[in-house]
Design an enzyme around this catalytic site. Structure first.
Site, PDB file in Angstrom:
ATOM      1  N   GLU A 126     -53.868  18.585  -7.953  1.00 53.59           N
ATOM      2  CA  GLU A 126     -52.816  18.592  -8.979  1.00 53.59           C
ATOM      3  C   GLU A 126     -52.551  17.205  -9.561  1.00 53.59           C
ATOM      4  O   GLU A 126     -51.792  17.065 -10.509  1.00 53.59           O
ATOM      5  CB  GLU A 126     -51.503  19.121  -8.369  1.00 53.59           C
ATOM      6  CG  GLU A 126     -51.513  20.596  -8.025  1.00 53.59           C
ATOM      7  CD  GLU A 126     -52.026  20.864  -6.617  1.00 53.59           C
ATOM      8  OE1 GLU A 126     -52.821  20.041  -6.089  1.00 53.59           O
ATOM      9  OE2 GLU A 126     -51.653  21.894  -6.034  1.00 53.59           O
ATOM     10  N   LYS A 181     -41.760  21.115  14.700  1.00 49.56           N
ATOM     11  CA  LYS A 181     -40.336  20.844  14.873  1.00 49.56           C
ATOM     12  C   LYS A 181     -39.979  21.074  16.340  1.00 49.56           C
ATOM     13  O   LYS A 181     -40.003  22.203  16.814  1.00 49.56           O
ATOM     14  CB  LYS A 181     -39.505  21.745  13.945  1.00 49.56           C
ATOM     15  CG  LYS A 181     -39.757  21.380  12.499  1.00 49.56           C
ATOM     16  CD  LYS A 181     -38.719  21.943  11.558  1.00 49.56           C
ATOM     17  CE  LYS A 181     -39.012  21.453  10.145  1.00 49.56           C
ATOM     18  NZ  LYS A 181     -39.281  22.487   9.179  1.00 49.56           N
ATOM     19  N   TRP A 239     -39.004  16.025  14.147  1.00 48.17           N
ATOM     20  CA  TRP A 239     -40.345  16.331  13.662  1.00 48.17           C
ATOM     21  C   TRP A 239     -41.387  15.495  14.388  1.00 48.17           C
ATOM     22  O   TRP A 239     -41.188  14.296  14.621  1.00 48.17           O
ATOM     23  CB  TRP A 239     -40.436  16.028  12.156  1.00 48.17           C
ATOM     24  CG  TRP A 239     -39.713  17.021  11.309  1.00 48.17           C
ATOM     25  CD1 TRP A 239     -38.912  18.046  11.760  1.00 48.17           C
ATOM     26  CD2 TRP A 239     -39.709  17.085   9.884  1.00 48.17           C
ATOM     27  NE1 TRP A 239     -38.403  18.743  10.692  1.00 48.17           N
ATOM     28  CE2 TRP A 239     -38.872  18.186   9.534  1.00 48.17           C
ATOM     29  CE3 TRP A 239     -40.312  16.347   8.881  1.00 48.17           C
ATOM     30  CZ2 TRP A 239     -38.641  18.551   8.212  1.00 48.17           C
ATOM     31  CZ3 TRP A 239     -40.085  16.699   7.572  1.00 48.17           C
ATOM     32  CH2 TRP A 239     -39.266  17.791   7.232  1.00 48.17           C
ATOM     33  N   THR A 281     -56.879  25.105  -6.759  1.00 47.89           N
ATOM     34  CA  THR A 281     -56.546  24.534  -5.452  1.00 47.89           C
ATOM     35  C   THR A 281     -57.081  25.462  -4.373  1.00 47.89           C
ATOM     36  O   THR A 281     -57.214  26.666  -4.596  1.00 47.89           O
ATOM     37  CB  THR A 281     -55.027  24.410  -5.266  1.00 47.89           C
ATOM     38  OG1 THR A 281     -54.467  25.705  -5.414  1.00 47.89           O
ATOM     39  CG2 THR A 281     -54.425  23.479  -6.285  1.00 47.89           C
TER      40      THR A 281
HETATM   41  P1  AMP Z   1     -56.816  18.912  -2.355  1.00 43.26           P
HETATM   42  O1  AMP Z   1     -56.008  19.276  -3.530  1.00 43.26           O
HETATM   43  O2  AMP Z   1     -57.709  20.005  -1.874  1.00 43.26           O
HETATM   44  O3  AMP Z   1     -57.532  17.620  -2.552  1.00 43.26           O
HETATM   45  O4  AMP Z   1     -55.814  18.669  -1.149  1.00 43.26           O
HETATM   46  C1  AMP Z   1     -54.757  17.772  -1.252  1.00 43.26           C
HETATM   47  C2  AMP Z   1     -54.115  17.586   0.095  1.00 43.26           C
HETATM   48  O5  AMP Z   1     -55.016  16.948   1.003  1.00 43.26           O
HETATM   49  C3  AMP Z   1     -52.913  16.682   0.067  1.00 43.26           C
HETATM   50  O6  AMP Z   1     -51.770  17.339  -0.396  1.00 43.26           O
HETATM   51  C4  AMP Z   1     -52.832  16.261   1.518  1.00 43.26           C
HETATM   52  O7  AMP Z   1     -52.218  17.247   2.326  1.00 43.26           O
HETATM   53  C5  AMP Z   1     -54.288  16.154   1.923  1.00 43.26           C
HETATM   54  N1  AMP Z   1     -54.737  14.759   1.833  1.00 43.26           N
HETATM   55  C6  AMP Z   1     -55.427  14.172   0.844  1.00 43.26           C
HETATM   56  N2  AMP Z   1     -55.675  12.883   1.129  1.00 43.26           N
HETATM   57  C7  AMP Z   1     -55.111  12.629   2.338  1.00 43.26           C
HETATM   58  C8  AMP Z   1     -55.006  11.478   3.180  1.00 43.26           C
HETATM   59  N3  AMP Z   1     -55.559  10.318   2.867  1.00 43.26           N
HETATM   60  N4  AMP Z   1     -54.329  11.624   4.334  1.00 43.26           N
HETATM   61  C9  AMP Z   1     -53.762  12.795   4.695  1.00 43.26           C
HETATM   62  N5  AMP Z   1     -53.848  13.915   3.952  1.00 43.26           N
HETATM   63  C10 AMP Z   1     -54.504  13.835   2.787  1.00 43.26           C
END
Ligand code: AMP
Length: 545
Positions: free
Chosen positions: A329, A438, A443, A184
Site C-alpha cells: 500500500e 497479550k 504486549w 495484497t
Molecule cells: P507486503 O505488503 O506484502 O509487502 O507486506 C507488508 C508487511 O510486511 C508490513 O505491513 C509488515 O508487517 C511486514 N514488513 C515489511 N517490512 C518489514 C520489516 N523490515 N520488518 C518487519 N516487518 C516488515
C-alpha cells in the site's frame, strides 16, 4: 497568485524516455527463463516497449485496461511494464506463489484482458485461464521455437511483438491516472487491490533513489532479487532507469548459488530482497567459501532483518545493510534505517541493536503511532501502538472500496503493524496487530523474540505465537526449525534466551518442527501456525489445572 512553472506531468513513460536518452547504453542483464544470460540496454528496452504499446493497441487494448503479468524479473517483464503504461493501460502483477483459486479471483476482480506469462507458469495458467472470462489473449514470454504444447490458445511474445513497429507515441495520460495494480497477500479476508498512479510511482522512485534512502546512481549495478510481483517490485523498475543504474535481473533462479554467480559475474554493487533470500545467500557463501567483493549495499525488508544477518553481511563480507520497512500500500517504501550523525561513537552492541529497527521516513512519508482510540502516542521508543502513515505514494483506498476501515481521517492509513518510534524518529515494528501476544495486559513482541532465537547457531528458522493461558490470557510459544544435523534441546534454547529478554517475555515452551508455513510473499504464516497448535497446551497452563 499561481506559480509560473510548467505543468510537466509525472508519467512513468518519462522515466524510460530519460533513461534511453541519457543512459541509453546502460545494460539490462537477465538470466532468461530459457536459460542463457541475455543482455540489452535501456535504449533497446524503450524501442521494444514502444512496439509493445502499439501492438497492444492493435489487440484492442484501451486506456485503463488491466493487463496481467505472471513473470520473473527479466528484460521482457520490464518491457511489458513500460509498453503497457505507454498504451495507457495498467500493469497488474500476479504473484504465482498464490493458490490458483486466489489468482483466478484476483484476475476476475481486476478483469484482466491480456496476460503476459513466463514459460514456467503455463501449467498454472492452464488451470486458471478458463475461469477468467475477461481474458482475451495469453502472450507467452518466449519465442516460437521455445513454445511448448499447451491446451491454451497462446501466442509467443517475440513473434507477437514483431507484428508491430516502434513508430508510436506514448498515449497522453494524466499523472493521476492508474498505472499499476498489485493485490495484497491477504492473510485475512480476500486480497485487496492496490492501485498506483503514474504520479505516485514517479514520486516514490524520486524518494527511493535519494542518498538517505536506496542511494542509487548511474555508477550502480543493481540486482532486484525482490520480484516485480512483490509490492510493486519495491519501485526498482522505475528507480534504476531514473538514475541510469544498470539492472541485473535474476530470472527464475533465486537460490544462493545462482544469485552468487550473477552477483560475481555481473559485478553487482547493490541488491534488494527479503531476509530469507539473504539467509540462503549467506549459507551458500559460508559453505562454499565464496565472497562478494563488488557488493556494497543490500536493502533488506519485507520482514524483520535479524541481527545475525546484518552482522554477517557487514563484518564478514563488508556489505552495508540497510534495513527497510514498507508495504504494498506504500508503493512500497516506508522507512529505511540509514546512518545519521547520531550514530557516531556508538559501540558495536548499541549499533547493531539500532540496526534491528526498521528506520526513519524519507521526505514524502509521514508516520505516527496511536492507541486503539486514535490518540497519538509519544515518540519515546517504548510506547507501542498502531502504526499509521500518509503521503503521496500511500494508498487512499483499495480497488472497488474494499477494506475501507483501514483508511482513517486526514489521510492516515492504518498499516496493521504495531510499532514504537524513538526521539530520533526511528521506528521499530514489534508485530502485526493480529500477531502480537497479550500477556497479563502487556504486549510481547513476537518479532523481537524471533530475531533473538535465530541468533542461535543451531536454529534455521523461528516463529513465536501466543497460546491461551488460564492466568495470563496468552503466553509465547517458540516454534523452531533446527538446522540440519543439529541436536538442539528445549533447555539449550531457553538458556540461550535467558538474560537476553525480560523474564516475562521468556517463551513458556519450545516446539521443534520440520518446517514453518509461509505466505506467498515469504512471510511466516502465523494464522496457519496457530491453527496447527490449536490443541497444544502449555506445560505452565497444565500445571495450573
Ligand atoms: P507486503 O505488503 O506484502 O509487502 O507486506 C507488508 C508487511 O510486511 C508490513 O505491513 C509488515 O508487517 C511486514 N514488513 C515489511 N517490512 C518489514 C520489516 N523490515 N520488518 C518487519 N516487518 C516488515
Amino acid at each position: 497568485m499561481l506559480g509560473l512553472m510548467q505543468e510537466w506531468p509525472l508519467l512513468c513513460t518519462k522515466v524510460i524516455d530519460h533513461a534511453a536518452r541519457n543512459h541509453g547504453m546502460r545494460e539490462v542483464v537477465s538470466r532468461s527463463v530459457e536459460g542463457p544470460i541475455h543482455r540489452t540496454t535501456y535504449a533497446d528496452i524503450r524501442q521494444r516497449s514502444l512496439r509493445l504499446a502499439k501492438r497492444l493497441q492493435a489487440d484492442g487494448v484501451r486506456p485503463g485496461a488491466r493487463i496481467g503479468t505472471l513473470a520473473w524479473n527479466t528484460w521482457r517483464h520490464l518491457e511489458c511494464w513500460y509498453g503497457i503504461l505507454g498504451a495507457g493501460a495498467i500493469y497488474h502483477t500476479l504473484n504465482p506463489r498464490l493458490f490458483p483459486d486466489q489468482i483466478a479471483w484476483i484476475m476476475n476482480d481486476a478483469e484482466d484482458e491480456i496476460v503476459f506469462a513466463d514459460l514456467t507458469f503455463i501449467p498454472l495458467l492452464e488451470a486458471i485461464a478458463p475461469r477468467v472470462p475477461s481474458l482475451k489473449r495469453i502472450v507467452v514470454l518466449t519465442d516460437a521455437a521455445h513454445l511448448p504444447q499447451t491446451t491454451l490458445d497462446v501466442v509467443p511474445y517475440e513473434e507477437w511483438l514483431a507484428e508491430a513497429d516502434d513508430d508510436f507515441t506514448w498515449l497522453e495520460a494524466d499523472e493521476r491516472d492508474a498505472a499499476g495494480m498489485c493485490y495484497t497477500s491477504g492473510t485475512t479476508g480476500m486480497p485487496k487491490g492496490v492501485v498506483y498512479s503514474h504520479r505516485s510511482n514517479v514520486l516514490h522512485s524520486m524518494i527511493a533513489t535519494q542518498p538517505d534512502a536506496m542511494n542509487l546512481s548511474s555508477r550502480d549495478r543493481v540486482m532486484p532479487v525482490v520480484p516485480l510481483f512483490h509490492a510493486n517490485g519495491w519501485g526498482i523498475a522505475f528507480s534504476c532507469p531514473m538514475v541510469g543504474a544498470a539492472m541485473i535481473m535474476p530470472g527464475p533462479k533465486m537460490d544462493g548459488a545462482s544469485i552468487h554467480e550473477l552477483l560475481s559475474a555481473e559485478r553487482v554493487s547493490f541488491s534488494a530482497a527479503v531476509p530469507t533470500v539473504w539467509m540462503m545467500l549467506l549459507q551458500h557463501l559460508q559453505s562454499s567459501g565464496a565472497t562478494v567483493p563488488d557488493l556494497k549495499r543490500v536493502v533488506i525488508g519485507g520482514a524483520a532483518c535479524p541481527r545475525v544477518v546484518c552482522e554477517a553481511f557487514e563484518k564478514r563480507y563488508g556489505v552495508e545493510v540497510v534495513h527497510a520497512w514498507g508495504m504494498t500500500e506504500m508503493s512500497p517504501l516506508g522507512t529505511l534505517n540509514v546512518p545519521t550523525p547520531d550514530w557516531d561513537g556508538l559501540d558495536d552492541d548499541a549499533l547493531y541493536r539500532l540496526k534491528e529497527k526498521q528506520g526513519r521516513v524519507p521526505f514524502g512519508v509521514e508516520m505516527k503511532v496511536t492507541d486503539d482510540e486514535n490518540r497519538e502516542l509519544p515518540g519515546d521508543g517504548r510506547s507501542f501502538g498502531r502504526l499509521k502513515v500518509r503521503g503521496p505514494a500511500v494508498s487512499s483506498a483499495y480497488y472497488k472500496g474494499a477494506g475501507a476501515e483501514a483508511f482513517g481521517p486526514e489521510g492516515w492509513f492504518d498499516t496493521g503493524d504495531v510499532a514504537h518510534i524513538d526521539p530520533q524518529g526511528t521506528m521499530q515494528i514489534t508485530d502485526r496487530a493480529k500477531d502480537v501476544i497479550k500477556s497479563g495486559g502487556e504486549w510481547i513482541s513476537t518479532i523481537e523474540l524471533e530475531n533473538l532465537a535465530v541468533g542461535h547457531p543451531d536454529v534455521a528458522e523461528a516463529a513465536v505465537i501466543g497460546v491461551p493461558h488460564p492466568k495470563w490470557d496468552e503466553r509465547p510459544l517458540l516454534v523452531v526449525v533446527p538446522r540440519e544435523g543439529a541436536s538442539l534441546t528445549r533447555e539449550a534454547m531457553l538458556t540461550y534466551l535467558e538474560g537476553r529478554v525480560a523474564r516475562w517475555w521468556m517463551p513458556d515452551d519450545v516446539a521443534f518442527v520440520e518446517a514453518i508455513p509461509h505466505t506467498a510473499t515469504g512471510k511466516i504464516q502465523k494464522m496457519e501456525l496457530r491453527k496447527s497448535f490449536a490443541n497444544y497446551r502449555l506445560p505452565s497452563a497444565e500445571a495450573l489445572t
